[in-house]
Design an enzyme around this catalytic site. Structure first.
Site, PDB file in Angstrom:
ATOM      1  N   LYS A   9      -6.805  -1.806  -9.196  1.00 35.60           N
ATOM      2  CA  LYS A   9      -6.512  -3.234  -9.340  1.00 35.60           C
ATOM      3  C   LYS A   9      -7.178  -3.789 -10.610  1.00 35.60           C
ATOM      4  CE  LYS A   9      -5.958  -4.089  -4.357  1.00 35.60           C
ATOM      5  NZ  LYS A   9      -6.401  -4.943  -3.222  1.00 35.60           N
ATOM      6  N   TYR A  49       3.480  -7.604  -2.097  1.00 38.37           N
ATOM      7  CA  TYR A  49       2.661  -8.204  -1.035  1.00 38.37           C
ATOM      8  C   TYR A  49       3.470  -9.131  -0.121  1.00 38.37           C
ATOM      9  CZ  TYR A  49      -1.770  -6.412  -2.958  1.00 38.37           C
ATOM     10  OH  TYR A  49      -2.812  -5.602  -3.367  1.00 38.37           O
ATOM     11  N   ASN A 112     -11.263  -5.762  -4.321  1.00 33.38           N
ATOM     12  CA  ASN A 112     -11.671  -4.494  -3.697  1.00 33.38           C
ATOM     13  C   ASN A 112     -11.178  -3.260  -4.436  1.00 33.38           C
ATOM     14  OD1 ASN A 112      -9.071  -4.701  -2.904  1.00 33.38           O
ATOM     15  ND2 ASN A 112      -9.458  -4.802  -0.698  1.00 33.38           N
ATOM     16  N   HIS A 115      -5.834  -0.070  -4.450  1.00 30.84           N
ATOM     17  CA  HIS A 115      -4.814  -0.192  -3.402  1.00 30.84           C
ATOM     18  C   HIS A 115      -4.277   1.195  -3.087  1.00 30.84           C
ATOM     19  CE1 HIS A 115      -1.128  -1.351  -1.263  1.00 30.84           C
ATOM     20  NE2 HIS A 115      -0.558  -0.407  -1.975  1.00 30.84           N
ATOM     21  N   GLU A 126       6.835   1.336  -1.882  1.00 30.21           N
ATOM     22  CA  GLU A 126       6.003   0.933  -3.022  1.00 30.21           C
ATOM     23  C   GLU A 126       6.240   1.833  -4.236  1.00 30.21           C
ATOM     24  OE1 GLU A 126       2.042   0.782  -1.314  1.00 30.21           O
ATOM     25  OE2 GLU A 126       2.549  -0.960  -0.104  1.00 30.21           O
TER      26      GLU A 126
HETATM   27  P1  IDP Z   1      -5.295  -3.040   2.208  1.00 30.25           P
HETATM   28  O1  IDP Z   1      -5.336  -3.367   0.728  1.00 30.25           O
HETATM   29  O2  IDP Z   1      -6.560  -2.375   2.659  1.00 30.25           O
HETATM   30  O3  IDP Z   1      -4.046  -2.305   2.622  1.00 30.25           O
HETATM   31  P2  IDP Z   1      -4.096  -5.458   3.304  1.00 30.25           P
HETATM   32  O4  IDP Z   1      -4.361  -5.999   4.659  1.00 30.25           O
HETATM   33  O5  IDP Z   1      -2.740  -4.884   3.005  1.00 30.25           O
HETATM   34  O6  IDP Z   1      -5.263  -4.436   2.971  1.00 30.25           O
HETATM   35  O7  IDP Z   1      -4.363  -6.652   2.283  1.00 30.25           O
HETATM   36  C1  IDP Z   1      -3.969  -6.577   0.932  1.00 30.25           C
HETATM   37  C2  IDP Z   1      -5.057  -7.127   0.048  1.00 30.25           C
HETATM   38  O8  IDP Z   1      -5.180  -8.529   0.282  1.00 30.25           O
HETATM   39  C3  IDP Z   1      -6.438  -6.560   0.348  1.00 30.25           C
HETATM   40  O9  IDP Z   1      -6.689  -5.361  -0.338  1.00 30.25           O
HETATM   41  C4  IDP Z   1      -7.360  -7.673  -0.111  1.00 30.25           C
HETATM   42  O10 IDP Z   1      -7.590  -7.582  -1.530  1.00 30.25           O
HETATM   43  C5  IDP Z   1      -6.537  -8.924   0.172  1.00 30.25           C
HETATM   44  N1  IDP Z   1      -6.925  -9.531   1.439  1.00 30.25           N
HETATM   45  C6  IDP Z   1      -6.630  -9.119   2.683  1.00 30.25           C
HETATM   46  N2  IDP Z   1      -7.140  -9.936   3.610  1.00 30.25           N
HETATM   47  C7  IDP Z   1      -7.777 -10.919   2.922  1.00 30.25           C
HETATM   48  C8  IDP Z   1      -8.521 -12.065   3.331  1.00 30.25           C
HETATM   49  O11 IDP Z   1      -8.681 -12.368   4.515  1.00 30.25           O
HETATM   50  N3  IDP Z   1      -9.044 -12.826   2.310  1.00 30.25           N
HETATM   51  C9  IDP Z   1      -8.877 -12.509   0.978  1.00 30.25           C
HETATM   52  N4  IDP Z   1      -8.180 -11.433   0.576  1.00 30.25           N
HETATM   53  C10 IDP Z   1      -7.646 -10.646   1.524  1.00 30.25           C
END
Ligand code: IDP
Length: 150
Positions: A9, A49, A112, A115, A126
């Site tokens: 990312k 997303y 984080n 992805h 994807e």
């Molecule tokens: P993943 O990336 O581990 O698959 P997902 O639930 O698909 O997780 O969420 C996509 C991205 O959205 C996450 O990697 C994170 O950066 C962001 N995200 C998910 N939940 C939250 C939240 O509650 N607050 C802020 N960002 C979030």
């Protein structure tokens, strides 16, 4: 052989972690079959997303993922989808175990670093979203015998 979509990312690119992340998957034994540095458009971000549309963090998520270049990749190998998810660690870096990418290099949920597709079905969707078939390279690796015994 299974394939998955992985991306470093914008925070990972800016923090010079692209090489480290690629290196972890290489050393594990997975095979890189697609790779490019790219700027994600808001339209592509919305498609990627789509499942999060309407959630409180959706706007921030789209702004973040379009805030700078990403390294988009396709990795191949046995059980690559679930193994790479394990190597990435939990979505929230505060809960991600030490030794995982998010556990070692991230502190905040939104930023984080990496992805990875969450299922083989998501991976196919994807991969098709980010890569054209000509951009994926089919080739044999000499190390396969030492990884899989065949
Ligand atoms: P993943 O990336 O581990 O698959 P997902 O639930 O698909 O997780 O969420 C996509 C991205 O959205 C996450 O990697 C994170 O950066 C962001 N995200 C998910 N939940 C939250 C939240 O509650 N607050 C802020 N960002 C979030």
């Amino acid at each position: 052989m299974e394939r998955t979509y992985v991306m470093v990312k914008p925070d990972g690119v800016q923090r010079n972690l692209a090489g480290e992340i690629i290196s972890r998957f290489e050393k594990k034994g997975f095979q890189l079959v697609g790779l490019k540095l790219m700027q994600i458009t808001p339209e592509l971000a919305g498609k990627h997303y789509g499942e999060h549309e309407g959630k409180p963090f959706y706007g921030e998520l789209i702004d973040f993922i379009t805030s700078g270049p990403v390294v988009a990749m396709v990795w191949q190998g046995q059980n690559v989808v679930s193994v790479i998810r394990n190597m990435m660690g939990k979505t929230n870096p505060a809960e991600a175990a030490p030794g995982t990418i998010r556990g070692d290099y991230a502190v905040f949920m939104g930023n984080n670093v990496v992805h990875g597709s969450d299922s083989p079905e998501s991976a196919e969707r994807e991969i098709n979203l980010f890569f054209s078939p000509e951009e994926l390279v089919d080739y044999k690796k000499a190390t396969d015998f030492w990884l899989y015994g065949k």
